[in-house]
Write an enzyme that holds these catalytic residues in place. Structure first.
Site, PDB file in Angstrom:
ATOM      1  N   HIS A 102     -15.573 -53.565  -2.668  1.00 50.07           N
ATOM      2  CA  HIS A 102     -14.100 -54.270  -2.341  1.00 50.07           C
ATOM      3  C   HIS A 102     -12.775 -54.497  -3.972  1.00 50.07           C
ATOM      4  O   HIS A 102     -13.581 -54.820  -4.653  1.00 50.07           O
ATOM      5  CB  HIS A 102     -14.795 -55.994  -1.396  1.00 50.07           C
ATOM      6  CG  HIS A 102     -13.991 -56.755  -1.377  1.00 50.07           C
ATOM      7  ND1 HIS A 102     -12.612 -56.709  -1.898  1.00 50.07           N
ATOM      8  CD2 HIS A 102     -13.640 -57.215  -0.181  1.00 50.07           C
ATOM      9  CE1 HIS A 102     -12.018 -57.794  -1.455  1.00 50.07           C
ATOM     10  NE2 HIS A 102     -12.437 -57.553   0.023  1.00 50.07           N
TER      11      HIS A 102
ATOM     12  N   HIS B 242      33.599 -30.157  16.433  1.00 45.19           N
ATOM     13  CA  HIS B 242      32.606 -29.847  17.138  1.00 45.19           C
ATOM     14  C   HIS B 242      32.541 -27.873  17.009  1.00 45.19           C
ATOM     15  O   HIS B 242      32.499 -26.596  17.794  1.00 45.19           O
ATOM     16  CB  HIS B 242      33.089 -29.004  18.510  1.00 45.19           C
ATOM     17  CG  HIS B 242      33.002 -30.594  19.612  1.00 45.19           C
ATOM     18  ND1 HIS B 242      32.361 -30.876  19.978  1.00 45.19           N
ATOM     19  CD2 HIS B 242      33.852 -31.370  19.064  1.00 45.19           C
ATOM     20  CE1 HIS B 242      32.176 -32.569  21.312  1.00 45.19           C
ATOM     21  NE2 HIS B 242      34.125 -32.456  20.178  1.00 45.19           N
TER      22      HIS B 242
ATOM     23  N   SER C 236      17.901 -14.860  -4.725  1.00 48.19           N
ATOM     24  CA  SER C 236      17.186 -13.439  -3.769  1.00 48.19           C
ATOM     25  C   SER C 236      16.422 -12.991  -4.769  1.00 48.19           C
ATOM     26  O   SER C 236      16.666 -12.609  -6.312  1.00 48.19           O
ATOM     27  CB  SER C 236      17.636 -13.301  -2.986  1.00 48.19           C
ATOM     28  OG  SER C 236      17.054 -11.950  -2.220  1.00 48.19           O
TER      29      SER C 236
ATOM     30  N   SER D 297      -3.544 -52.221   4.561  1.00 55.32           N
ATOM     31  CA  SER D 297      -4.359 -51.785   3.629  1.00 55.32           C
ATOM     32  C   SER D 297      -4.130 -50.206   3.350  1.00 55.32           C
ATOM     33  O   SER D 297      -3.236 -49.770   2.064  1.00 55.32           O
ATOM     34  CB  SER D 297      -6.026 -52.418   3.445  1.00 55.32           C
ATOM     35  OG  SER D 297      -6.344 -51.890   2.166  1.00 55.32           O
TER      36      SER D 297
END
Ligand SMILES: O=C(O)C[C@H](Nc1ncnc2c1ncn2[C@@H]1O[C@H](COP(=O)(O)O)[C@@H](O)[C@H]1O)C(=O)O
Length: 485
Positions: A105, A184, A308, A353
């Site tokens: 605990h 758009h 790259s 918890s």
């Protein structure tokens, strides 16, 4: 745990599991980014805050003399108790873990850990006062509130604020940089780069203000929030006042009415606000990524770095991509915490918890994202010539300007201004119209001199309304330059 000799492993391969190699990236490759949160939201920090709360409750009870014969401890004893908190480090973490292995605990272990230190301070007689009338959640909720408050206030917010300030600087510097809009994804009424960035600053500032005003609630009222144990042990004490003064003394807001657990609603509010901040920042990242992709921003190559592994020319927008991913992961956790922490069956279940142990992970991914955005922004240059060329290729966006001026002329009684929208639609919809054709069209309309002059001087780059002024709103309201064509 598999070992190097585990026959299930492919022959010859050593197991890494027996080492302290991190499973997750926040404790591995991103450790430096997440490190500032460790002091507030790691398990060790939670335990230190638990010890802090237990010690302060002990001192509070002695100062309030809640039991017969109880009196304030000496200054030396008080300092000695607080030194237990201040000195909590590697050895103490191990000691506490050893106690927890027995108690199974975590909060009970904290109580014993403190109890072990009382004899040396001459306080052995007061051992029963440690954790007096408390349920574990009395300690946990306050410890979490302190850790989360300090993490948000001292780590996350300053980092977020610095990123917003970087965007603010970029917005101000580009307040007057004209840019084609793309509603758009299609060419639309121009704006300035600064104004579009200022929109993000304005949005992020609002979320930061909400987060800055967040209440951090705490409670200390016993196993089912009724003060039953308190009252039966000391019936004449004003326990509501003892509780309120303790919680507010920790710098938290007192929650007067709870079950066993602090209801966690403030946490849900906070995580939703941080997640919303993250979503806006994510929107910013994808916009910047897109602007980079069409060449509006150039990325300053970092000496020695590779874009790259096969295409040598590339400078990839990896900082913004990393931020995107980490904001998404942060929000997955923040959304789960906000959605689930508000529910606890009857007077408590223990799901919180386990969930709350991930608050640091959620904020950690957000912090990592912020650091990446900051880095990405430092490596950006605005490609003014690309922005200008794009505007110059899209004169048809002035169709809106012409048809709106014609409407105003019609209302003012200028003849021949009928069907303005339809006439501009016929001229511009779906095709390119160059400067010469537009000027010719405007010249044939029969506009009043003032209106025609305004339209003939107009270019896509100058058709930006109040954008320059609005961009400066990110610095705060301004009475700056008005719209001038
Ligand atoms: O004051 C109390 O303890 C009240 C008691 N309920 C509990 N309240 C708070 N903590 C409790 C409770 N029960 C267990 N534990 C301990 O919580 C720890 C759970 O570990 P984890 O699942 O890893 O988060 C782990 O350390 C558990 O031992 C009740 O019955 O109402």
């Amino acid at each position: 745990m598999p070992s190097a000799a585990d026959p299930t492993l492919p022959s010859g391969r050593r197991s890494l599991a027996a080492t302290d190699i991190a499973l997750g990236p926040l404790d591995g490759r991103y450790r430096v980014d997440a490190a500032p949160l460790v002091d507030h939201l790691s398990e060790a920090a939670l335990n230190r805050n638990r010890i802090h709360v237990e010690v302060e409750w002990f001192l509070h009870l002695t100062e309030r003399a809640v039991l017969p014969g109880l009196a304030p401890v000496s200054a030396e004893q008080r300092d000695g108790l607080r030194a237990v908190v201040a000195g909590f480090g590697t050895e103490e973490i191990a000691e506490l873990a050893a106690i927890e292995r027995e108690t199974v605990h975590d909060v009970k272990a904290v109580e014993y850990f403190i109890g072990h230190r009382l004899p040396a301070l001459g306080l052995a007689d007061l051992t029963p006062l440690v954790h007096f009338a408390c349920t574990s959640e009395d300690i946990n909720n306050l410890a979490y509130a302190l850790g989360i408050r300090d993490a948000v206030r001292d780590v996350w917010t300053p980092t977020a604020q610095r990123v917003v300030d970087q965007v603010r600087e970029l917005a101000t510097a580009n307040a007057e940089t004209p840019m084609l809009s793309r509603t758009h994804g299609q060419p639309a009424t121009p704006t300035t780069l600064g104004k579009e960035l200022a929109v993000f600053v304005h949005r992020l500032d609002r979320q930061l203000a909400r987060i800055g005003g967040q209440e951090y609630l705490g409670k200390i009222n016993g196993a089912t929030g009724t003060y039953a144990a308190h009252v039966v042990a000391a019936p004449d004490v004003d326990w509501l006042d003892v509780s309120r003064s303790f919680v507010t003394g920790l710098g938290l807001t007192w929650n007067p009415l709870t079950t066993q657990i602090e209801s966690h609603d403030w946490q849900a509010e906070l995580y939703s606000d941080v997640a919303r901040f993250n979503r806006i920042l994510h929107n910013f990242c994808t916009d910047v990524w897109s602007y980079i992709s069409i060449g509006y921003f150039k990325q300053i190559p970092v000496a020695g770095a590779t874009g790259s592994s096969t295409m040598p020319h590339k400078v990839n927008p990896i900082r913004f991509e990393n931020a995107e991913a980490n904001l998404e992961i942060a929000n997955g956790l923040l959304d789960t915490l906000a959605a689930t922490l508000v529910t606890s069956r009857w007077q408590r279940d223990l799901t919180d918890s386990s969930s709350q142990r991930n608050v640091g992970v959620a904020l950690g991914h957000g912090l990592l994202a912020l650091n990446n955005v900051a880095k990405g922004l430092r490596q950006l240059d605005v490609a003014g010539s690309v922005l200008a060329a794009d505007l110059d290729h899209n004169w048809e966006v002035l169709g809106e300007a012409i048809q709106t001026v014609m409407r105003a002329e019609a209302i003012a009684g200028v003849p021949g201004m009928d069907n303005p929208y339809e006439r501009l639609k016929e001229l511009t919809r779906g095709h390119r119209v160059d400067e010469a054709r537009l000027r010719e069209f405007v010249g044939e309309l029969g506009l009043s001199d003032g209106a025609e002059g305004r339209l003939q001087r107009l270019t896509p780059a100058s058709y930006i309304g109040l954008a320059k002024r609005l961009a400066r709103e990110a610095e705060g309201p301004t009475s700056g330059p008005e719209y001038v064509v």
